[in-house]
Design a protein around this motif. Structure first.
Motif, PDB file in Angstrom:
ATOM      1  N   ASP A 191       0.877  -1.180   0.000  1.00 37.03           N
ATOM      2  CA  ASP A 191       0.000   0.000   0.000  1.00 37.03           C
ATOM      3  C   ASP A 191       0.908   1.222   0.000  1.00 37.03           C
ATOM      4  N   PRO A 193       2.286   5.162  -2.112  1.00 37.68           N
ATOM      5  CA  PRO A 193       2.085   6.202  -3.121  1.00 37.68           C
ATOM      6  C   PRO A 193       2.944   5.913  -4.351  1.00 37.68           C
ATOM      7  N   GLU A 253       0.450  11.724  -9.230  1.00 34.78           N
ATOM      8  CA  GLU A 253       0.645  10.745  -8.165  1.00 34.78           C
ATOM      9  C   GLU A 253      -0.683  10.077  -7.800  1.00 34.78           C
ATOM     10  N   ARG A 310      -2.191   6.064  -5.778  1.00 34.69           N
ATOM     11  CA  ARG A 310      -1.902   5.083  -4.720  1.00 34.69           C
ATOM     12  C   ARG A 310      -2.145   3.685  -5.274  1.00 34.69           C
ATOM     13  N   THR A 349     -10.728   5.011  -8.849  1.00 33.58           N
ATOM     14  CA  THR A 349     -10.016   3.818  -8.405  1.00 33.58           C
ATOM     15  C   THR A 349     -10.352   2.663  -9.336  1.00 33.58           C
ATOM     16  N   SER A 402       8.170   5.887  -1.432  1.00 30.38           N
ATOM     17  CA  SER A 402       7.923   4.436  -1.523  1.00 30.38           C
ATOM     18  C   SER A 402       9.031   3.670  -2.237  1.00 30.38           C
TER      19      SER A 402
END
Length: 883
Positions: A777, A779, A796, A798, A820, A862
């Motif tokens: 999980d 970015p 950006e 996720r 999403t 990340s």
């Protein structure tokens, strides 16, 4: 203190309002108003210097024709782009951003000032000459160095006035233009009443014995072209305030071409009259009127010319100071004006600006001619009279004119080449002609034509046109249903030649098995190790042509037309593409070879991926022979984790028919799948070791930590780093040396086969998935590839990956909404991985829909936990490829 504050505020308001577009209801100039303003802009005492310079080159009749016709001819072309200025209400410094980019425009602005601001040094020199000459008439002899002091005093006074701000400049301009007009009228009256008319009308210059009259005439036309073309400062400042495009255009042509040329002719009349009376040609109206009329008129003109030259210098400092301030917003207006004053002062100390007046004119034109050509061609022929104002003003999210770091490389190169082209024709410093044929066009006009044609032709090249116009990303999805053409027959010899040339250093050997009598149509399944596969396969299939399945990134990189001609079918990885199946059937039905790389991605450590039974089902559906090509050495030559080429690699390929036409209908799917899988099993490091292929590059292990990310000693994920020939744990220090045959050696003497380490890691990921502990999980940065044309920056988002599959949250460029996307685990048997995709953002994975491929990169936050290898292990297990 308050006055200083007011001046600074006035300047800020001028910069702010001077750069914003002027709305139609705010336009205040008609044709007459604009004509008068531009005429006033062109009236300056340097016109006399231009006139006297022309009188040294040609006779009065030629001078008269050239001064008006040449100027108006050039302005009719050069002024055309002011249509954009009038249409959009913007000045030149805004719309030049589309030609050079915002950063490039700053450089061009500085260049323009460097070549243009010496005009104000001419003013200062004329001021000093007037003072010296008039005082000499009254018997006052000045000391050595007085000329420099007088010229510098003009600089100082003009700079002080400019520093006083808008109000002082306004009053200076109101007085300046009428005074200069009075001087001009006086010069005309005195000139034509002091000498016979025919002396001026029939004047011919005294030329040196070897002087070429044709060359001199061309130089005079060149001087006229250069004189008007360098008046760029007012070219778009005034037309932006005009109520119509016609008034802005014709006011510029006639205001600069008629008024400016009139005062050039006045200067020539003055110089000719002075030569007739005194035997010396001068360009000082003060001296002329005192000599040809009465001292009192000379004294009066002194006051007029003195104030006019100081005022011109002040107005110029103000205009260019505001221009610089609008370009370099963080700089102080006061500092900018002082820098301009210093520049003029240096030229005055040099003291030769009038001596090299002709050279100065031509050098200025060397810049302005290609600049004018670029503006003309860019506006009318390339952009079709359209501009993206939001991008020109660099509003957030509007980057059409950002180009390459703010520089339009194409525009800048054309400007530089246009400048150089002028110098190839004519050396303005030493007055040497290098090419007489092109010189007859005049260096300015020849450079104008050359630059304009060059820029137009470059913008006809598709990828350059796309770069320059930059319409924004093409969002249209790729047409997956389009029938792939047969591999272009005329391309085949070139394809084989290129493939032969690229594989030759690696001593490619091709073995064929059971291929006797096998002719198209047939199906080929190939191993997939690196891009070298695409050079080996055509040679193995020679003399037959084939069609190849390719991901869209290849289409984007090389161009769709080229990829179509070499026979590629476009698709996206790891989706159920029914159009692809239909196109494969079409290829086989028309009697061609169909090549598929079923692993759909390069080998991470030189070993084969697990295949799915669907490849055997496809073979049964097509009912044609099945051929495999197992390529060895391709991975060793360029492993995906470090794309530097290893010259020690050796290539080998086995082409084998594994299912004949007679067998395809008899064998079961499982039997066909078993044969294909067996032939596409490989281990590149075993191949290297058995064949003793020495790869001794010192950097041979760099990047190996991407596929081998887990420490064998301390067991930490993402612990490994690599350098040179070593891979080391950054936590416990455990280190392995990669030898020249591809084996890893620990300090304790343990020898590790690289694929064994790779599979050892896989087991831990599978265990995490079984226990429900696996989750990512983070970015991420996201780029979408909708077609074969361009990537689209999605900013950006996720990325979430767990036992249920992938979830990608991002800004959907199609809808403009935060969305999403879900990718169920069961829908993906694997995922495409990259370790340094195109050398841009480092490692990435891709997720695909039917209309988009999303390239997903880690952010700085990340990066330490984003590893494509581990993501791939989890995807394959959760998708059912492993049990």
């Amino acid at each position: 203190m308050s006055r200083k504050h007011d001046i600074n505020k006035e300047i800020e308001n001028e910069v702010y309002c001077g750069t914003l577009p002027v709305l139609p209801k705010e336009r205040k100039y008609g044709f007459i108003d604009a004509l008068l303003v531009l005429s006033g802009y062109c009236i300056a005492t340097w016109s006399y210097t231009q006139g006297s310079y022309l009188a040294t080159l040609v006779g009065f009749k030629q001078l008269l024709i050239g001064a008006f016709l040449a100027a108006i001819f050039m302005l009719m072309i050069y002024q055309l782009p002011v249509i954009m200025s009038a249409r959009y209400g913007i000045d030149i410094w805004i719309w030049l951003r589309s030609v050079f980019g915002p950063a490039g425009n700053k450089i061009v602005t500085i260049i323009i000032i460097v070549v243009n601001f010496p005009w104000y040094a001419v003013c200062c020199e004329l001021f000093a000459d007037s003072m010296e000459n008039l005082l000499g008439l009254f018997g006052i002899q000045l000391f050595n160095g007085a000329h420099l002091i007088l010229s510098l005093s003009c600089v100082v006074i003009g700079t002080v006035i400019a520093l006083r701000g808008v109000g002082t400049i306004t009053w200076t301009t109101r007085i300046l233009v009428p005074l200069l007009l009075l001087v001009g009228v006086a010069v005309v009256i005195v000139g034509f009443t002091s000498v016979p008319m025919d002396v001026i009308w029939n004047y011919q210059p005294e030329l040196a014995g070897d002087a070429d009259k044709t060359v001199n005439y061309v130089l005079s036309i060149e001087a006229n072209f250069a004189f008007v073309i360098t008046l760029v400062g007012g070219m778009a400042e005034v037309p932006r305030l005009c109520r119509s495009e016609k008034s802005g255009y014709y006011a510029g042509v006639l205001g600069q071409g008629a008024a400016g040329s009139f005062f050039v002719v006045v200067g020539a009349v003055m110089a000719i009259a002075m030569q007739y009376v005194t035997g010396k040609m001068v360009d000082d109206p003060t001296l002329m009127m005192a000599t040809l009329s009465a001292p009192i008129l000379g004294l009066s003109s002194l006051l007029l010319v003195a104030f006019a030259n100081i005022g011109t210098q002040a107005v110029g400092s103000y205009i260019y100071g505001v221009m610089l301030k609008s370009t370099f917003k963080k700089s102080s207006y006061k500092v900018l004006v002082l820098v301009l004053g210093l520049y003029v002062a240096v030229l005055c100390v040099w003291g030769k600006i009038t001596e090299y007046f002709g050279s100065f004119l031509t050098i200025g034109a060397c810049v302005y001619a290609p600049l004018a050509a670029l503006l003309f061609v860019d506006f009318f022929l390339v952009r079709k009279q359209k501009i993206d104002l939001k991008s020109a003003y660099e509003l957030p999210g509007h980057t059409a004119y950002r180009y390459t770091g703010g520089f339009n490389i194409v525009g800048i190169i054309c400007l530089a080449l246009g400048f150089g082209f002028t110098l190839l024709i004519f050396d303005p410093i030493n007055v040497v002609i290098h090419n007489k044929i092109l010189f007859m066009l005049t260096p300015t006009f020849a450079s104008f034509l050359f630059t304009g044609i060059l820029y137009y032709l470059l913008c006809r090249i598709p990828f350059i046109r796309d770069y320059v116009i930059c319409k924004g990303p093409d969002k249209k999805p790729f047409d997956r249903a389009k029938t792939p053409p047969r591999q272009n027959l005329f391309f085949m010899p070139f394809i084989w030649l290129i493939c032969k040339f690229i594989t030759a250093p690696y001593k490619l050997k091709i073995d064929k098995h059971n291929m006797d009598g096998i002719k198209p149509p047939f199906l080929v399944y190939g191993s997939h190790n690196s891009f070298m596969d695409f050079y080996v396969t055509p040679l193995a299939l020679k003399p037959y042509r084939a069609n190849y399945i390719s991901e869209l990134e290849g289409f984007e990189a090389f161009g769709e037309w080229i990829y179509r001609q070499v026979g590629c079918l476009g698709t996206r990885k790891f989706i159920n593409d029914q159009y692809l199946i239909k196109n494969i059937i079409k290829v086989i039905k028309r009697g061609d070879v169909m090549v598929i790389y079923p692993e759909a991605r390069y080998a991470n450590v030189g070993t084969n991926s697990h295949l799915t039974p669907s490849i055997a089902k496809l073979a049964k559906l097509l009912k044609v022979p099945v051929v495999t090509i197992n390529m060895q050495g391709n991975y060793l030559q360029q492993p995906i984790w470090n794309l530097k080429e290893r010259k020690g690699a050796r290539l080998h390929a086995d082409l084998k028919c594994v299912v004949t036409q007679d067998e395809i209908g008899k064998l079961s799917v499982d039997e066909i799948f078993s044969r294909i899988s067996k032939e596409l099993t490989y281990d590149e490091y075993k191949y290297q070791l058995e064949n003793k292929i020495v790869i001794d590059d010192e950097w041979r292990a760099e990047g190996l930590h991407y596929p081998l990310y887990r420490c064998r000693k301390c067991g930490r994920d993402f612990a490994m780093t690599s350098s040179g020939s070593k891979i080391t744990c950054k936590y416990c220090g455990d280190s392995y040396e990669m030898d020249e045959l591809g084996q890893l050696h620990s300090s304790s003497g343990e020898v590790i086969h690289i694929p064994d380490w790779y599979e050892w890691q896989r087991g831990f990921v599978h265990e995490e998935c079984r226990e429900g502990k696996y989750k990512l999980d983070i970015p991420v940065k996201i780029w979408a590839l909708p077609n074969s044309v361009n990537f689209v920056d999605c900013g950006e988002g996720r990325l979430v990956h767990d036992n249920s599959g992938f979830s990608l949250e991002f800004d959907n460029y199609r809808s403009g909404q935060r969305e999403t996307l879900k990718f169920p685990a069961s829908s993906m048997v694997s995922i495409h991985t990259e370790y340094d995709y195109r050398g841009l953002y480092g490692p990435c994975v891709t997720l695909s829909t039917y209309d988009d491929t999303f390239f997903i990169y880690p952010t700085d936050e990340s990066r330490d936990v984003f590893n494509p290898t581990k993501i791939q292990f989890a995807t394959e297990f959760l998708g059912g490829l492993y049990t």
